[in-house]
Design a protein around this motif. Sequence first.
Motif, mmCIF file in Angstrom:
data_model
loop_
_atom_site.group_PDB
_atom_site.id
_atom_site.type_symbol
_atom_site.label_atom_id
_atom_site.label_comp_id
_atom_site.label_asym_id
_atom_site.label_seq_id
_atom_site.Cartn_x
_atom_site.Cartn_y
_atom_site.Cartn_z
ATOM 1 N N ILE A 149 15.305 -35.613 24.720
ATOM 2 C CA ILE A 149 16.443 -35.038 24.033
ATOM 3 C C ILE A 149 17.012 -33.959 24.949
ATOM 4 N N LEU A 150 18.215 -34.173 25.446
ATOM 5 C CA LEU A 150 18.874 -33.228 26.336
ATOM 6 C C LEU A 150 19.840 -32.389 25.520
ATOM 7 N N VAL A 151 19.753 -31.081 25.648
ATOM 8 C CA VAL A 151 20.649 -30.170 24.943
ATOM 9 C C VAL A 151 21.769 -29.792 25.901
ATOM 10 N N LYS A 152 22.993 -30.114 25.512
ATOM 11 C CA LYS A 152 24.145 -29.823 26.358
ATOM 12 C C LYS A 152 24.425 -28.317 26.372
ATOM 13 N N ALA A 153 24.846 -27.828 27.510
ATOM 14 C CA ALA A 153 25.195 -26.417 27.653
ATOM 15 C C ALA A 153 26.458 -26.106 26.858
ATOM 16 N N THR A 154 26.590 -24.855 26.500
ATOM 17 C CA THR A 154 27.768 -24.351 25.810
ATOM 18 C C THR A 154 28.301 -23.160 26.598
ATOM 19 N N PRO A 155 29.503 -22.726 26.303
ATOM 20 C CA PRO A 155 29.982 -21.502 26.968
ATOM 21 C C PRO A 155 29.018 -20.326 26.741
ATOM 22 N N GLU A 156 28.404 -20.270 25.559
ATOM 23 C CA GLU A 156 27.461 -19.186 25.271
ATOM 24 C C GLU A 156 26.192 -19.300 26.120
ATOM 25 N N SER A 157 25.644 -20.504 26.229
ATOM 26 C CA SER A 157 24.427 -20.656 27.033
ATOM 27 C C SER A 157 24.712 -20.384 28.502
ATOM 28 N N GLU A 158 25.885 -20.776 28.960
ATOM 29 C CA GLU A 158 26.260 -20.506 30.356
ATOM 30 C C GLU A 158 26.503 -19.023 30.605
ATOM 31 N N ALA A 159 26.873 -18.287 29.553
ATOM 32 C CA ALA A 159 27.081 -16.841 29.673
ATOM 33 C C ALA A 159 25.769 -16.066 29.523
ATOM 34 N N GLY A 160 24.669 -16.797 29.245
ATOM 35 C CA GLY A 160 23.375 -16.148 29.113
ATOM 36 C C GLY A 160 23.153 -15.502 27.754
ATOM 37 N N VAL A 161 23.950 -15.901 26.755
ATOM 38 C CA VAL A 161 23.798 -15.351 25.412
ATOM 39 C C VAL A 161 22.490 -15.856 24.816
ATOM 40 N N ILE A 162 21.661 -14.944 24.370
ATOM 41 C CA ILE A 162 20.373 -15.277 23.775
ATOM 42 C C ILE A 162 20.595 -15.582 22.288
ATOM 43 N N GLU A 190 31.935 -27.541 35.043
ATOM 44 C CA GLU A 190 32.028 -28.422 33.880
ATOM 45 C C GLU A 190 30.855 -28.212 32.928
ATOM 46 N N THR A 191 30.991 -27.265 32.004
ATOM 47 C CA THR A 191 29.921 -26.956 31.060
ATOM 48 C C THR A 191 29.470 -28.194 30.303
ATOM 49 N N ARG A 192 30.403 -29.058 29.908
ATOM 50 C CA ARG A 192 30.028 -30.219 29.089
ATOM 51 C C ARG A 192 29.130 -31.200 29.841
ATOM 52 N N GLU A 193 29.028 -31.072 31.162
ATOM 53 C CA GLU A 193 28.182 -31.948 31.957
ATOM 54 C C GLU A 193 26.822 -31.323 32.268
ATOM 55 N N LEU A 194 26.592 -30.107 31.800
ATOM 56 C CA LEU A 194 25.353 -29.394 32.086
ATOM 57 C C LEU A 194 24.409 -29.461 30.902
ATOM 58 N N ILE A 195 23.127 -29.252 31.169
ATOM 59 C CA ILE A 195 22.170 -29.143 30.075
ATOM 60 C C ILE A 195 21.581 -27.731 30.093
ATOM 61 N N CYS A 196 21.159 -27.284 28.909
ATOM 62 C CA CYS A 196 20.570 -25.946 28.819
ATOM 63 C C CYS A 196 19.161 -26.000 28.241
ATOM 64 N N GLY A 197 18.661 -27.212 28.004
ATOM 65 C CA GLY A 197 17.303 -27.346 27.497
ATOM 66 C C GLY A 197 16.975 -28.793 27.213
ATOM 67 N N PHE A 198 15.706 -29.032 26.865
ATOM 68 C CA PHE A 198 15.298 -30.408 26.580
ATOM 69 C C PHE A 198 14.004 -30.417 25.792
ATOM 70 N N TRP A 199 13.779 -31.531 25.124
ATOM 71 C CA TRP A 199 12.495 -31.878 24.511
ATOM 72 C C TRP A 199 12.100 -33.225 25.086
ATOM 73 N N LEU A 200 10.848 -33.379 25.414
ATOM 74 C CA LEU A 200 10.298 -34.665 25.795
ATOM 75 C C LEU A 200 9.338 -35.054 24.678
ATOM 76 N N ILE A 201 9.692 -36.120 23.970
ATOM 77 C CA ILE A 201 8.886 -36.547 22.825
ATOM 78 C C ILE A 201 8.399 -37.973 23.044
ATOM 79 N N ASP A 202 7.305 -38.327 22.393
ATOM 80 C CA ASP A 202 6.734 -39.667 22.490
ATOM 81 C C ASP A 202 6.753 -40.290 21.104
ATOM 82 N N VAL A 203 7.743 -41.157 20.886
ATOM 83 C CA VAL A 203 7.906 -41.816 19.583
ATOM 84 C C VAL A 203 7.880 -43.323 19.778
#
Length: 119
Positions: free
Chosen positions: A2-15, A68-81
């Motif tokens: 599961i890839l989490v797409k970046a947002t303007p907030e994540s790119e700005a370092g907003v916690i 291009e923020t919409r092409e970046l990821i800011c996190g992920f989960w690796l799951i086994d289902v």
Amino acid sequence: MILVKATPESEAGVIPSAQAFAAMDQYNEALIDAGIMLHSEGLMASSKGTRLRFDGEGITVTGGPFAETRELICGFWLIDVKSRDEALAWCRRIPFENGEEIELRQVFEAADFAVNAVA
């Protein structure tokens, strides 16, 4: 994955808020309790990243941030289902509510490449 797409907030370092962290902790605990969590991480903004482009003749190295923020990821989960439907069910439980976007991708396993193995 599961890839989490970046947002303007994540790119700005907003916690995220304490409430958002608590909701995410609950979600992560549910993944762990179900025995499907393999790994998860948040990623720093692309301003702390570097891209390498391989063109067959050399390597071009470019430091972030990347436009291009919409092409970046800011996190992920690796799951086994066991199925795509099960993965989608877990994705629907992610506690996002502010326009966040995820991408669900299947990870190759060694057996997927067996057809190309040298005898």
